[in-house]
Every structure is written in structure tokens, then in C-alpha cells.
Scaffold this active site. Structure first.
Site, PDB file in Angstrom:
ATOM      1  N   HIS A  41      40.412  43.372  41.829  1.00  0.00           N
ATOM      2  CA  HIS A  41      39.840  42.639  40.831  1.00  0.00           C
ATOM      3  C   HIS A  41      41.287  42.584  39.364  1.00  0.00           C
ATOM      4  CE1 HIS A  41      37.903  43.325  36.288  1.00  0.00           C
ATOM      5  NE2 HIS A  41      37.068  42.233  37.152  1.00  0.00           N
ATOM      6  N   ARG A  42      41.069  41.207  40.038  1.00  0.00           N
ATOM      7  CA  ARG A  42      42.527  40.639  38.693  1.00  0.00           C
ATOM      8  C   ARG A  42      43.382  40.884  39.360  1.00  0.00           C
ATOM      9  NH1 ARG A  42      39.953  41.641  33.155  1.00  0.00           N
ATOM     10  NH2 ARG A  42      37.888  41.702  33.598  1.00  0.00           N
ATOM     11  N   GLU A  68      40.764  38.921  43.717  1.00  0.00           N
ATOM     12  CA  GLU A  68      40.337  37.933  42.021  1.00  0.00           C
ATOM     13  C   GLU A  68      40.423  37.459  41.408  1.00  0.00           C
ATOM     14  OE1 GLU A  68      37.011  38.235  38.847  1.00  0.00           O
ATOM     15  OE2 GLU A  68      38.238  39.072  39.187  1.00  0.00           O
ATOM     16  N   ASP A  70      40.924  34.844  38.059  1.00  0.00           N
ATOM     17  CA  ASP A  70      39.753  34.055  37.086  1.00  0.00           C
ATOM     18  C   ASP A  70      40.007  33.031  36.402  1.00  0.00           C
ATOM     19  OD1 ASP A  70      38.073  35.936  35.814  1.00  0.00           O
ATOM     20  OD2 ASP A  70      40.047  37.464  35.580  1.00  0.00           O
ATOM     21  N   HIS A  83      41.708  36.061  32.365  1.00  0.00           N
ATOM     22  CA  HIS A  83      40.457  36.843  32.010  1.00  0.00           C
ATOM     23  C   HIS A  83      40.299  35.779  30.909  1.00  0.00           C
ATOM     24  CE1 HIS A  83      37.154  38.796  31.053  1.00  0.00           C
ATOM     25  NE2 HIS A  83      36.993  39.116  32.505  1.00  0.00           N
ATOM     26  N   GLU A 142      37.180  33.080  40.270  1.00  0.00           N
ATOM     27  CA  GLU A 142      35.835  32.968  39.371  1.00  0.00           C
ATOM     28  C   GLU A 142      36.258  32.186  38.255  1.00  0.00           C
ATOM     29  OE1 GLU A 142      35.361  36.045  36.546  1.00  0.00           O
ATOM     30  OE2 GLU A 142      33.626  35.368  35.471  1.00  0.00           O
ATOM     31  N   LYS A 144      35.589  30.576  34.989  1.00  0.00           N
ATOM     32  CA  LYS A 144      35.908  31.560  33.501  1.00  0.00           C
ATOM     33  C   LYS A 144      35.347  30.711  32.233  1.00  0.00           C
ATOM     34  CE  LYS A 144      36.001  35.714  32.894  1.00  0.00           C
ATOM     35  NZ  LYS A 144      34.584  36.255  33.274  1.00  0.00           N
ATOM     36  N   ASP A 267      39.938  47.572  40.188  1.00  0.00           N
ATOM     37  CA  ASP A 267      41.000  47.427  39.554  1.00  0.00           C
ATOM     38  C   ASP A 267      41.922  48.536  40.638  1.00  0.00           C
ATOM     39  OD1 ASP A 267      39.407  45.826  37.643  1.00  0.00           O
ATOM     40  OD2 ASP A 267      40.200  47.465  36.009  1.00  0.00           O
TER      41      ASP A 267
HETATM   42  O1  G3P Z   1      34.704  38.586  39.986  1.00  0.00           O
HETATM   43  C1  G3P Z   1      33.621  39.694  39.153  1.00  0.00           C
HETATM   44  C2  G3P Z   1      33.801  40.527  37.999  1.00  0.00           C
HETATM   45  O2  G3P Z   1      35.427  39.856  37.821  1.00  0.00           O
HETATM   46  C3  G3P Z   1      33.437  39.840  36.638  1.00  0.00           C
HETATM   47  O3  G3P Z   1      33.661  40.411  35.280  1.00  0.00           O
HETATM   48  O4  G3P Z   1      34.668  39.518  33.023  1.00  0.00           O
HETATM   49  O5  G3P Z   1      35.945  41.103  34.661  1.00  0.00           O
HETATM   50  O6  G3P Z   1      35.327  38.100  34.912  1.00  0.00           O
HETATM   51  P1  G3P Z   1      35.389  40.261  34.990  1.00  0.00           P
HETATM   52 CA    CA Z   2      36.372  37.919  37.367  1.00  0.00          CA
END
Ligand code: G3P
Ligand code: CA
Length: 276
Positions: A41-42, A68, A70, A83, A142, A144, A267
Site C-alpha cells: 500500500h503506497r 499500490e 495514488d 496520496h 488509484e 485519487k 503497509d
Molecule cells: O488501495 C486502497 C487504499 O489505498 C484506499 O485508501 O486513503 O489509502 O488511498 P487510501
Molecule cells: Ca490509495
């Protein structure tokens, strides 16, 4: 096809091992047997500053299935990876991403907030990420707050087409958003690229809502607080997969593994697959 349960699959094997080996063997096989995708994640953002090359490289090193990212856009129209809609939390700068030029964005330090050793990490561009990672690791992209960036869907589609990443054999690319209209648009621009919808809203989990999502999306990706076994079954019955977020504890990882989701967005990739 019914997935083999962990108990059925590893029991005969683990009985031959020492207690330590048994513990390790069952940990080793848990995510693998259930074929859960691990999504950094990120990037592996528990270990390196989110949405930087350091975090994405760490995700690769940790053998995650996907990173992942953004995606947002600079004032002068360049796609960048960050993000928050403002740069304040994760850089030494201030202001909205949409009000800063690429040059201003690239001059920011996006690493020091996480630790001195990351000083000088930059906010990456979307094309930099595609060129560095496609074919090496899956990319869960994503969009964003796409409502802030009119036409961003066409720009993302163009970048993918330039690299032939809009074709079906490139299965390890997914585009997702909390903005459902934006995902419908992406689906019409890139009909062969898998689409995900993001939500933490229980109102989006009704049978009617899921049927509507399934008309253009391939993934229903909820926060883990609203995941139940019944929801996972409903999502699957509607022909979609489910990836859930954001895992920051061993308990949450274990919960989602037991729920039989298809992907875990975390994470800490090692919480999902301890070999990493
Ligand atoms: O991939 C899902 C997640 O990233 C969504 O929430 O706020 O971390 O972008 P956020
Ligand atoms: Ca995200």
C-alpha cells in the site's frame, strides 16, 4: 474450484517437522495456499516513505504481488504519485498538488518526514513508475480525487496505451477509485483493463449496489471494517474479486486471510506473507 483449506493441505506435512519448523511451515503456506495477492500500500509504506521509489522498491524486494499508487496531477498537467491532495504531510513543502508545477513538486523532499535515511526521496511521476515497474510487479493504480482533475482519465489511458499496457495479457494492472463515475469512464476508455471500486460505506454492499458495480468493475475493494464472509461470497457471486485495506496489524491480516479475500492491501507485506 474450492480452495484447499490450510488444515487439509499442510497437516500431513507438518506432522513430520519439529514444533519450530511446524510454526514456520504453516506460516509459510498460509497466504500461498489461499492464493491471496499481497499489495504493498503506497509501496511498503510501513518501512519507507509512502509513494516514493524507496517504498515501491521495498515492495518489490519484499516480493509483494502489487504496489499500490495514488495518482494526481500538477498545475502544468503532469501525473504525479502522492496520496494527499496537499503536499504538507509528506514533504517539506506546502500547498495543493494541483496548484504546484512539476518543477516545484520535484524539488520537494518526500523522504525526511519518515526518517533521515530517506532524505532526498522525490514525489515520483506516473510515467516514471510505469517505466520502472511494469513487468516487474503488479500495479494497483488509484485515481485519487479525480474530480479535481478533469480529463485525468484520458491522460492515464494515454500513458497506458503508449506502453501497450491496455491489453488483456497485462493482467497485473488494476485501476481503482472511490469515484465511481471516474471508473465508469476508465472502463469505456480502457475496456480490457480491470477496474476496482473503493468504499468504506456499508450502503455500497447491498445486492443491488454490487450488481451495479459488477456491470463495469472487476474488483470490489472495501475497507476491512465492513468485510464479512457473506460480503466476500456476494462479491464473488457477482463475478468480482475483492481486495481489502488497509492492513497495519497481524490481527487484521489474519482476519482477512480467514475471510478468503483475493487481495490484502497492506503497509507491511510481511504481515500477509511472513516469508517477505
Ligand atoms: O488501495 C486502497 C487504499 O489505498 C484506499 O485508501 O486513503 O489509502 O488511498 P487510501
Ligand atoms: Ca490509495
Amino acid at each position: 474450484m474450492r480452495k484447499t483449506s490450510l488444515f487439509e493441505a499442510v497437516l500431513p506435512f507438518t506432522l513430520l517437522l519439529s514444533p519450530f519448523q511446524q510454526a514456520f511451515a504453516s506460516e509459510t503456506t498460509a497466504a500461498e495456499l489461499r492464493k491471496v495477492d499481497t499489495v504493498a500500500h503506497r509501496g511498503a509504506s510501513g518501512y519507507a516513505p509512502e509513494n516514493t521509489i524507496a517504498a515501491f522498491d521495498k515492495g518489490v524486494d519484499m516480493k509483494a504481488d502489487y504496489i499500490e499508487i495514488d495518482i494526481q496531477r500538477s498545475k502544468d498537467g503532469k501525473l504525479v504519485i502522492i496520496h494527499d491532495t496537499k503536499v504538507d504531510r509528506t514533504t517539506d513543502g506546502t500547498g495543493y498538488v494541483k496548484d504546484l508545477t512539476l518543477e516545484q513538486i520535484r524539488s520537494l523532499d518526500a523522504g525526511s518526514w519518515k526518517g533521515e535515511q530517506f532524505k532526498g526521496e522525490k514525489i515520483p511521476t506516473f510515467d516514471e513508475i510505469l517505466d520502472r515497474y511494469h513487468g516487474k510487479i503488479g500495479i494497483l493504480m488509484e485515481l485519487k480525487s479525480p474530480e479535481l482533475y478533469p480529463g485525468i482519465e484520458e491522460m492515464v489511458a494515454q500513458e497506458l496505451k503508449e506502453r501497450n499496457l491496455d491489453k488483456p495479457q497485462n493482467e497485473k494492472i488494476i485501476i481503482q477509485s472511490f469515484n465511481f463515475e471516474s471508473m465508469k469512464k476508465i472502463n469505456s476508455l480502457l475496456p480490457k483493463v480491470p477496474i476496482g471500486v473503493l468504499t468504506s460505506n456499508r450502503a455500497d454492499t447491498t445486492e443491488q449496489a454490487l450488481r451495479e458495480f459488477a456491470s463495469y468493475a472487476d474488483y470490489f475493494n472495501p475497507s476491512y471494517g465492513i468485510v464479512t464472509e457473506e460480503l466476500v461470497n456476494q462479491v464473488h457471486a457477482n463475478g468480482m474479486k475483492i481486495q481489502s485495506w488497509t492492513v497495519r496489524s497481524h490481527e487484521a491480516a489474519e482476519f482477512l486471510l480467514n475471510m478468503n479475500v483475493d487481495g490484502i492491501i497492506t503497509d507491511y507485506p510481511d504481515f500477509v506473507d511472513p516469508r517477505n
